[in-house]
Each structure stands twice: as structure tokens, then as C-alpha cells.
Design a protein around this motif. Structure first.
Motif, mmCIF file in Angstrom:
data_model
loop_
_atom_site.group_PDB
_atom_site.id
_atom_site.type_symbol
_atom_site.label_atom_id
_atom_site.label_comp_id
_atom_site.label_asym_id
_atom_site.label_seq_id
_atom_site.Cartn_x
_atom_site.Cartn_y
_atom_site.Cartn_z
ATOM 1 N N HIS A 165 87.669 -53.949 72.797
ATOM 2 C CA HIS A 165 88.484 -53.380 73.871
ATOM 3 C C HIS A 165 87.747 -52.166 74.444
ATOM 4 C CE1 HIS A 165 92.429 -55.441 72.775
ATOM 5 N NE2 HIS A 165 91.561 -55.856 71.863
ATOM 6 N N ARG A 166 87.780 -52.032 75.759
ATOM 7 C CA ARG A 166 87.013 -50.953 76.396
ATOM 8 C C ARG A 166 87.468 -49.593 75.851
ATOM 9 N NH1 ARG A 166 84.444 -53.298 80.962
ATOM 10 N NH2 ARG A 166 85.391 -55.302 81.523
ATOM 11 N N PRO A 167 86.559 -48.869 75.203
ATOM 12 C CA PRO A 167 86.972 -47.595 74.585
ATOM 13 C C PRO A 167 87.413 -46.549 75.609
ATOM 14 C CG PRO A 167 84.587 -47.893 74.445
ATOM 15 C CD PRO A 167 85.143 -49.188 74.916
ATOM 16 N N GLN A 168 86.966 -46.683 76.873
ATOM 17 C CA GLN A 168 87.396 -45.734 77.913
ATOM 18 C C GLN A 168 88.908 -45.769 78.107
ATOM 19 O OE1 GLN A 168 85.009 -48.013 78.167
ATOM 20 N NE2 GLN A 168 83.246 -47.310 79.383
ATOM 21 N N HIS A 169 89.532 -46.879 77.753
ATOM 22 C CA HIS A 169 90.971 -47.034 77.967
ATOM 23 C C HIS A 169 91.761 -46.994 76.665
ATOM 24 C CE1 HIS A 169 89.895 -47.942 82.006
ATOM 25 N NE2 HIS A 169 89.383 -49.138 81.746
ATOM 26 N N HIS A 170 91.142 -46.594 75.582
ATOM 27 C CA HIS A 170 91.810 -46.648 74.280
ATOM 28 C C HIS A 170 93.092 -45.806 74.297
ATOM 29 C CE1 HIS A 170 92.571 -45.866 69.973
ATOM 30 N NE2 HIS A 170 92.039 -47.080 69.828
ATOM 31 N N GLY A 171 94.165 -46.414 73.842
ATOM 32 C CA GLY A 171 95.433 -45.705 73.731
ATOM 33 C C GLY A 171 96.251 -45.660 75.006
ATOM 34 N N ARG A 172 95.722 -46.148 76.105
ATOM 35 C CA ARG A 172 96.459 -46.089 77.371
ATOM 36 C C ARG A 172 97.516 -47.190 77.432
ATOM 37 N NH1 ARG A 172 92.573 -46.080 82.392
ATOM 38 N NH2 ARG A 172 94.574 -45.598 83.404
ATOM 39 N N PRO A 173 98.669 -46.887 78.031
ATOM 40 C CA PRO A 173 99.676 -47.938 78.203
ATOM 41 C C PRO A 173 99.191 -48.941 79.243
ATOM 42 C CG PRO A 173 100.351 -45.946 79.355
ATOM 43 C CD PRO A 173 99.126 -45.586 78.576
ATOM 44 N N SER A 174 99.524 -50.201 79.020
ATOM 45 C CA SER A 174 99.050 -51.244 79.928
ATOM 46 C C SER A 174 100.158 -52.250 80.207
ATOM 47 C CB SER A 174 97.827 -51.962 79.336
ATOM 48 O OG SER A 174 98.177 -52.619 78.134
ATOM 49 N N ALA A 175 99.977 -52.976 81.272
ATOM 50 C CA ALA A 175 100.894 -54.055 81.655
ATOM 51 C C ALA A 175 100.095 -55.320 81.852
ATOM 52 C CB ALA A 175 101.651 -53.683 82.923
ATOM 53 N N PRO A 204 87.371 -43.359 69.612
ATOM 54 C CA PRO A 204 88.153 -44.443 69.007
ATOM 55 C C PRO A 204 88.022 -45.731 69.806
ATOM 56 C CG PRO A 204 89.592 -42.893 70.137
ATOM 57 C CD PRO A 204 88.231 -42.287 70.161
ATOM 58 N N VAL A 205 88.060 -46.851 69.094
ATOM 59 C CA VAL A 205 87.888 -48.145 69.751
ATOM 60 C C VAL A 205 88.594 -49.213 68.926
ATOM 61 C CG1 VAL A 205 85.688 -48.595 68.581
ATOM 62 C CG2 VAL A 205 86.190 -49.740 70.747
ATOM 63 N N THR A 206 89.143 -50.193 69.630
ATOM 64 C CA THR A 206 89.772 -51.347 68.987
ATOM 65 C C THR A 206 88.797 -52.510 69.041
ATOM 66 O OG1 THR A 206 91.966 -50.630 69.701
ATOM 67 C CG2 THR A 206 91.736 -52.929 69.030
ATOM 68 N N VAL A 207 88.565 -53.123 67.891
ATOM 69 C CA VAL A 207 87.653 -54.264 67.783
ATOM 70 C C VAL A 207 88.444 -55.465 67.283
ATOM 71 C CG1 VAL A 207 85.597 -55.204 66.660
ATOM 72 C CG2 VAL A 207 85.666 -52.788 67.318
ATOM 73 N N ASP A 208 88.401 -56.541 68.056
ATOM 74 C CA ASP A 208 88.983 -57.806 67.622
ATOM 75 C C ASP A 208 87.873 -58.742 67.188
ATOM 76 O OD1 ASP A 208 91.552 -56.986 68.229
ATOM 77 O OD2 ASP A 208 91.599 -57.982 70.184
ATOM 78 N N VAL A 209 88.145 -59.481 66.133
ATOM 79 C CA VAL A 209 87.215 -60.527 65.700
ATOM 80 C C VAL A 209 88.001 -61.827 65.643
ATOM 81 C CG1 VAL A 209 85.645 -61.347 63.918
ATOM 82 C CG2 VAL A 209 85.860 -58.875 64.353
ATOM 83 N N TYR A 210 87.547 -62.808 66.426
ATOM 84 C CA TYR A 210 88.181 -64.116 66.426
ATOM 85 C C TYR A 210 87.569 -64.952 65.307
ATOM 86 C CZ TYR A 210 88.820 -62.515 71.288
ATOM 87 O OH TYR A 210 89.089 -61.783 72.415
ATOM 88 N N SER A 211 88.420 -65.624 64.536
ATOM 89 C CA SER A 211 87.908 -66.379 63.399
ATOM 90 C C SER A 211 88.957 -67.371 62.917
ATOM 91 C CB SER A 211 87.534 -65.428 62.258
ATOM 92 O OG SER A 211 87.160 -66.148 61.100
ATOM 93 N N ASP A 212 88.468 -68.480 62.325
ATOM 94 C CA ASP A 212 89.383 -69.424 61.684
ATOM 95 C C ASP A 212 89.378 -69.251 60.171
ATOM 96 O OD1 ASP A 212 86.888 -70.381 61.033
ATOM 97 O OD2 ASP A 212 87.255 -72.443 61.688
ATOM 98 N N ALA A 213 88.785 -68.161 59.676
ATOM 99 C CA ALA A 213 88.717 -67.910 58.242
ATOM 100 C C ALA A 213 89.955 -67.140 57.777
ATOM 101 C CB ALA A 213 87.440 -67.134 57.919
ATOM 102 N N GLU A 214 89.929 -66.681 56.521
ATOM 103 C CA GLU A 214 91.061 -65.927 55.969
ATOM 104 C C GLU A 214 90.933 -64.435 56.221
ATOM 105 O OE1 GLU A 214 90.943 -66.939 51.877
ATOM 106 O OE2 GLU A 214 91.942 -68.885 52.150
#
Length: 816
Positions: A608-618, A640-650
């Protein structure tokens, strides 16, 4: 009948009235067909077509071509065929009216014989109009190819050869070929038709011939059955193609006409217990809805662009396309045949009730038979075409009269082509829109979610109530008859019906004809678990012009922010709803979907773009996260930054420069996703996925270092000098190791030297005022795309430049 391109020497200008243009108005400007007359017109917030067309204006345009009709044409039949003119095409030759075709997506042909002046120049004009007639960007003008056929008065009819494969065994298949011969003379003519079946290696595998007598002014149909030994069957995994070569000869053996038609040998089966089977093998449709525009090219239909879209969509995991909401181009059908992608080809977005002020509902009651005939005529020989959709979210579908229209249309399709399935994109909420709006107003607290001004916003506002209403008795009862006329019931945004209908309608076969992209984890689980649900078509596979901003993410803490529902305010241009953006770049949702489909075992990192971290969104239901697969950010270390990892593992472990940051379970935030809250520090970010403690895959991102470089590359450096071909130049800002620098966007300029022209340049940025028809564009996340069309044989050099950077060059070779 042999078609030759008829696309050079055209010019276009605004259509003037009979007494306009007498004051020395500028003449029409030369253009290369296919061409979009609207793409380069100035956009504005008060555009008459508004958000639907990406704030482009409408207009009335006149195309002109002057050509000589030699004396030898006097005893021939001269036919000009238009694959598509948007919209209300009116054709004149030397000022005399020839034809009017209101449907902007139907191919039509005009015979010029009665209007030609032989041995002299002739002036062919085509008028086209676009106004408030669509819910998406249509473009305007002669946007699909044009062909010329000069034939003997006794000839094979246009699209007059049809091949079917009704009898297939492992060791042989029977090909039924029918050929229509037309006689434009005053005399009865006896001819001979010869057919040859050619396999994909060029070998002749079957032949036959028969005499055909055609009465004056009539058409005769000849049929032949040809057996092919050891046939190679067409399947998405092995799209083998054959040709039937047809020759029409006079009694003295002289050749009158010939035709080459591609087809595939394949068997279709359908039932609620085993779903869809092709050649006996069950196939689940990993589908994408697609609109007809080609991004930086506007609506212009170039064969190379259509082929590229199909290839990239298949590489991203899709095996089926739905042409939304109009018939697919021939070029895209050809590409689907070649690459093994199945097709749901759609007739229309409206029947008799309008969705926009001047849409095709105005003529549909009189034109529907002709529209269906044009659709079937175009599609019949394409093995990729699996089913015809007779409509999309039809407003009157849930009424008794609407049900009668459903039956009428479905039966007409079957009368013309009984070899494929019939479906319809049913939206039970929109079909009951008046009742739904009242229900929403009645059960919403304190007027919350009052009826919206457009169906998309209404659906977005409904939230979880949408599933309940789609599964209601109102929808069940009101759509039952319209659904009963179909082979496959297409449901738009109605997955709540999938299991319900298994009990209520045990013989019903369902396809998710249109679904929300963020729900693919739920959708695909239902498709895999329920055999009577044969697939899912997401909205959309490829981003598109118009319906501007429907998939955007807004940050709501800016001064003056105002919620606008699903309509993005000017200068939004693109929908921003597609697994792949308009330049062909895969967005992060594409990799999430690939993992959900079970086609990718390695995890995938989306930041997620760290420039927008914590901002409310629609967001809207057509949105995905504002995330990019990069670890190069112009923010301070420690941000601060949010990192998502897509995976089919546990579980997934996240490491930075080899040291563990954290481990997260997959599925806590969303299925197939592990979410991390961490800090940005330059380096190498690695995601390692595990199941039962064993590693299943990994994905790494590396921060860019040093100054960015300008790079340009193309997948195809050799071009054919045809109106259909083009080179697609990927432009990027990268470091020395090839890592894209996304936070240093700048203006880049593309120039073309040699026999070629810059046909378009653009990016995936949805909100922009930069035109596709200029020479420069500002990169988006470090990327842009330039499209070059050849104008002659020779070497073409494309130079990409940006201030402060060394230019990049791409060399192309164009050959006739």
C-alpha cells in the motif's frame, strides 16, 4: 469471397449541413483506418456525454474516400464491407444515398454497382454520429476495418461458408460444410464448388466437390460432408485450427470466386452435474468482461492490439472473455481462436427500454432480427465462441412482456445457430429497479442509502442487502420465465442465488456473467464447489475508457472532498477497474486472482502506498486496494507501511535483507492474503510462504538504487505493412538492475523516424488531462506505453526522451 483492405486514402471532418462549409471551411484531414474520431477531441467537465464517455464530447463526423472505378469493374460486382461504424452510419456514393446502419457494432456491406461512375473518380462518404447513446466510451467513426470485394456476379456470398463438426470420434470427425452462392445475372448459371480441408501444418486432409445451379437473382446453398481422420480437436489447452478452402468455378473450369474460412473441430456438452465439457473434459470458465476500446488507441480496432489483449489476458490466467456489452470484433475472435480463449459474445445492453437518452432502444424493436443475424454471421465459424448472450442487465426482463422478448431473441439465435448455448446477463435488482429503489428507501434508517441516481451507485449503496434482495422471492419469481428460455443462466452480481437455485431449479446451469473483482475468492470457491456453476466473469479483465472512476480509491480527508457515488469527477478518464491496465500492465489484483485460481504457487507482495498510510479512504465494489508491487518509495526510512502478501499457503514470513520482520497467517484479513503493518526501509523485501511448516514459494522485491534510466522495449520488432499491425513500446524508468522507479515520474516524449507514425501514447493513470494523441505523457508509477503503426516498408526508429536522461531507442523493421 475474397476481401481486400479498403482503408487507405480516407479523410475525416465534422459533418456539415448542406449550406455549411461554403465559407471556406477547412477540408477533411487524412486519417488511417481503423480510426476513432472522438479520442482526440477536447475533454471537459461539462461534456455532453459526461462521465460515461470519460468526459469526451459527442459529434457528427463525415469520412470521405475518393477512388477510381476502372472500366473492368463494369461487369463485376463491387462490394464494400464495414466491420463497424459507430454509430448511425449513413453511406453515400457520389452524393447518392446507399445505406443506413444504426447499430454501431454490426458489420454491414454495401453494393456499389448501381452508383459507380466507371473510368472516373468516385466519392464515397460515410457519416457517423455519437451522442448520449451509451453507458461507456464508444468512440466514433469507422473504428473497425473496411474491405473491398470485386467479384464475378456469380460468387460466394459474404460469410457464405459455414463449417460445423456434429460427429466426432477419436479417430475421425465429420465436417459439414455449407456454402451459399449468389447469382446477380439475368441467366441461370451452373457452377461447381470444390472444398478442401487443410490442417494447421498446411496438409490437405479431405476434399469434395459438387455442381450448383443458381437461378437468376437468387441464392443457392450447397452442402458437403467431409471426413477427417485422426482429427486434432480445438480446446483452450490446444487450440488446433483447420481451414476450409472453397473454390467456385464455371462450367469451363475458370475460377469465379474463392474463399478461405478457419474453423475448429470440437464438441460442446452442458449439464448441471458435470457442468461445461469441451471434447468430454470439464472446463471451468476463468472469465473476464472486456469493453471494446484499446486504451491509447481509443476505439480503433487494430488486429495487433486485439491479439495483444487476448495474449496478455490469457497469460494472466483468464481462459474466457465476455464481450461487454456488444459484439466482439472479428480480430479479437480470431485471436481467441488462435490462443485458446473461450468467448461469450453479447448482443446488446438494451432492448426496448433505454438506459441513456439516445441508445439503441430507439431502433431495437425494428432491428433486432438484423442485429442477431449480424452477430451470428460473424461468429459462426469461430471455435472460441461458446455462447451468445442476448443482453445485459435488461430493464424489462422481469416483466411478462420482457419475458416474451427473452424467448423471442433466444429462439431467433437458435434458428440461426443451434450449435452453441444461449445466455443472458440477468441482474435481478436492475430488472426490478423500481421495486428495489422503493424497498431501499423504505428499509434504510433515517433515509440512509436513499435511491441513487444510477444503477451502479444503487448497487454500491446496497452493500450486504444486495445478496438478500437477489435471493428474494421477488427476483426468483419475476425472472423465472426469462431464465427458463436460456441454456445457461447468466447472473450479474447474484452469487447469493447459486446454491438457492440448486434446490429451486435443479436443471439450471449458471454462469457468473458479471461479478465484483474483490470477491473473486468467494466466487471461485462457489465455482469449484458447485458443478452447475460453470464459471465467473469479473468486471473487468482489462481497464477501459469511460464509466470513469468506477473502480477508484478516494482519500476522503482532502479539503472539498465530496462523495460522488461510482462516478469519478473530471478529469477522470478511465474506469480504473481492471486486472490489467490500459497499457497492458498487470495490476496487483491480477496476481491475487491468479493465486485464487490455483495457477500460481509463489506468493505475491503488494505494498500500500506509504504516502497515504493511515488516511481514510472510500471505495466502490469495483475497487481494489491502492497497492503496487514495489519496495522503492520516495518516503523517509522508518515510514509506516502496510504490506499485503497474496498466497494460497497457511502462513507467510516477511524478511528484509534476510532478517525476519514478522509472520502472519493467511486469511485473517481476507482469504488468500496475509497482512503486515511494518516500516519502510530500503533493501530487499522477501515473502516466504509455508504450509505445514514447509516452504511453498517466495517472492522478492528490491529497492531501486542510483539514478533512474529511461528504457524502451517491444515484444515484436518486425511489423507487417498492413492497417492491422502495430508495435507496442513499453517505456519505463528503471535503475541499472532493471528495477522500476515508481516515485520519480516525469514527462517522456516519443518521436518516430522512418515509415511509421505514433498512433498513441499513454499510461494507466485514471485521472488525467493528458491526451492519447500527443507526443508526450507523464509516466505513471514509472511506466508508459507508445503505439507505432507502419506506413510503409523500411526501418522505423522510435526515440523516447525525457529531460535529464539519456534517450532510449527502439528499432522496428516493417515489411510488405
Amino acid at each position: 469471397m475474397i476481401r481486400t483492405p479498403f482503408m487507405d486514402g480516407w479523410a475525416v471532418g465534422p459533418k456539415l449541413g448542406a449550406f455549411e462549409g461554403l465559407d471556406g471551411a477547412s477540408p477533411p484531414r487524412p486519417v488511417a483506418l481503423p480510426h476513432d474520431a472522438i479520442r482526440d477531441l477536447p475533454r471537459s467537465a461539462d461534456s455532453d456525454q459526461g462521465v460515461h464517455a470519460g468526459y469526451h464530447p459527442g459529434g457528427v463526423f463525415e469520412y470521405v474516400k475518393v477512388f477510381e472505378a476502372p472500366e473492368e469493374w463494369r461487369h463485376k460486382t463491387v462490394i464494400v464491407e464495414f466491420e463497424g461504424v459507430y454509430r448511425d452510419a449513413t453511406v453515400f456514393l457520389n452524393g447518392d444515398f446507399i445505406a443506413h446502419e444504426p447499430n454501431g457494432y454490426a458489420a454491414f456491406a454495401v453494393t456499389l454497382d448501381a452508383f459507380l461512375v466507371f473510368g472516373q473518380e468516385n466519392r464515397l462518404t460515410v457519416e457517423a454520429r455519437a451522442h448520449k447513446d451509451s453507458r461507456w466510451y464508444t468512440g466514433a467513426g469507422i473504428y473497425r476495418p473496411v474491405h473491398l470485394s470485386i467479384v464475378d456476379p456469380v460468387h460466394i456470398a459474404l460469410d457464405g461458408v459455414r463449417a460445423t463438426t456434429p460427429d466426432i470420434d477419436e479417430d475421425r470427425a465429420v465436417i459439414e460444410v455449407e456454402t451459399a452462392v449468389e447469382n446477380g445475372t439475368r441467366h441461370t448459371r451452373t457452377t461447381r464448388l470444390s472444398w478442401s480441408i487443410i490442417d494447421d501444418s498446411g496438409a490437405e486432409v479431405a476434399t469434395n466437390s459438387a455442381p450448383v445451379t443458381v437461378l437468376p437473382g437468387e441464392r443457392a446453398t450447397a452442402r458437403a460432408r467431409l471426413a477427417v481422420d485422426d482429427p486434432r480437436l480445438w480446446h483452450p489447452d490446444s487450440p488446433a485450427l483447420y481451414e476450409v478452402r472453397t473454390e467456385l468455378a464455371a462450367t469451363d473450369g475458370s475460377l469465379l470466386d474463392e474463399d478461405t474460412t478457419r474453423f475448429g473441430i470440437r464438441r460442446l456438452q452442458l449439464d448441471p452435474k458435470r457442468g461445461l465439457r469441451i471434447n468430454g473434459r470439464t472446463v471451468k470458465l476463468r472469465g473476464a468482461c472486456v469493453h471494446h476500446d484499446n486504451g491509447p488507441l481509443g476505439a480503433a480496432t487494430l488486429g495487433a492490439a486485439e491479439d495483444r489483449r487476448v495474449r496478455l489476458l490469457k497469460a494472466a490466467g483468464f481462459n474466457a472473455l465476455r464481450s461487454a456489452h456488444n459484439p466482439m470484433s472479428r480480430a479479437m475472435l480470431d485471436a481467441c481462436d488462435r490462443h485458446g480463449v473461450l468467448v461469450m459474445d453479447e448482443l446488446t445492453d438494451v432492448w426496448t427500454r433505454s438506459k441513456t437518452a439516445f441508445d439503441s432502444s430507439l431502433v431495437f424493436p425494428e432491428r433486432w432480427r438484423a442485429d442477431i443475424a449480424a452477430l451470428v454471421r460473424k461468429d459462426f465459424n469461430h471455435p472460441s465462441v461458446l455462447m451468445y448472450s442476448i443482453g445485459n442487465e435488461i430493464l424489462e426482463l422481469a416483466s411478462p412482456i420482457g419475458s416474451s422478448w427473452s424467448r423471442r431473441l433466444a429462439e431467433e439465435v437458435r434458428a440461426l445457430d443451434g450449435t452453441r448455448f444461449v445466455t443472458n446477463g440477468i441482474n435481478g435488482i436492475i430488472a426490478n429497479i423500481d421495486k428495489m429503489a422503493a424497498a431501499m428507501a423504505g428499509d434504510a434508517p433515517d433515509g440512509e442509502h436513499a435511491p441513487a441516481s444510477d444503477p451502479n451507485t444503487m448497487m454500491a449503496n446496497m452493500g450486504e442487502r444486495m445478496a438478500l434482495m437477489n435471493a428474494s422471492e421477488l427476483v426468483t419469481e419475476s425472472t423465472e420465465e426469462s431464465a427458463s428460455v436460456l441454456d445457461v443462466v447468466g447472473f450479474n452480481y447474484a452469487d447469493s442465488r447459486y446454491e438457492l437455485d440448486l434446490g429451486a431449479f435443479p436443471h439450471r446451469v449458471i454462469v457468473g456473467s458479471e461479478t465484483f473483482p474483490e470477491r473473486i475468492d468467494v466466487m471461485w470457491g462457489l465455482v469449484e464447489r458447485l458443478p452447475h456453476v460453470i464459471g465467473d466473469f469479473t468486471w473487468t479483465g482489462w481497464d477501459y475508457l469511460g464509466e470513469a472512476g468506477i473502480g477508484r480509491v478516494d482519500y476522503t480527508d482532502v479539503d472539498g472532498y465530496e462523495a460522488t457515488g461510482t462516478s469519478g469527477p473530471y478529469p477522470y478518464l478511465l474506469a480504473e477497474s481492471g486486472d490489467i491496465d490500459v497499457t497492458g500492465y498487470r495490476r496487483t489484483i491480477s496476481y491475487y486472482r491468479e493465486i485464487v485460481y490455483g495457477l500460481r504457487t509463489d506468493p505475491y507482495i503488494a505494498v500500500h502506498r506509504p504516502q497515504h498510510h493511515g488516511r481514510p479512504s472510500a471505495r466502490t465494489p469495483w475497487s481494489w486496494d491502492d497497492a503496487v508491487s514495489t519496495w522503492s518509495w520516495a518516503v523517509a526510512p522508518g515510514s509506516p507501511v502496510t504490506v499485503d502478501v497474496y498466497s494460497d499457503a497457511e502462513e507467510v514470513e516477511l524478511l528484509l535483507d534476510g532478517e525476519s520482520i514478522a509472520t502472519a497467517r493467511v486469511g485473517d484479513a481476507k482469504a488468500f492474503l496475509a497482512r503486515f503493518e511494518t516500516e519502510f526501509h530500503p533493501g530487499e523485501l522477501i515473502a516466504v510462504s509455508r504450509r505445514n511448516g514447509a516452504e511453498t514459494g517466495r517472492h522478492a522485491l528490491r529497492s531501486a538504487t542510483g539514478e533512474p534510466r529511461l528504457v524502451a522495449a517491444t515484444a515484436r520488432a518486425a511489423l507487417a505493412v498492413t492497417p492491422d499491425d502495430a508495435a507496442f513500446i513499453d517505456i519505463g524508468l528503471q535503475d541499472a538492475d532493471g528495477t522500476t522507479v515508481i516515485d520519480a515520474d516525469r514527462s517522456v516524449t516519443a518521436t518516430v523516424d522512418g515509415p511509421g507514425v505514433l498512433a498513441g501514447i499513454g499510461t494507466g493513470r485514471a485521472r488525467t488531462e493528458e491526451p492519447f494523441g500527443g507526443e508526450a505523457v507523464t509516466t505513471y508509477d514509472g511506466r508508459a506505453l507508445a503505439v507505432v503503426r507502419p506506413t510503409g516498408s523500411g526501418t522505423i526508429t522510435v526515440t523516447v526522451a525525457a529531460e535529464g536522461l539519456a534517450p532510449a531507442h527502439v528499432v522496428l523493421e516493417a515489411r510488405s
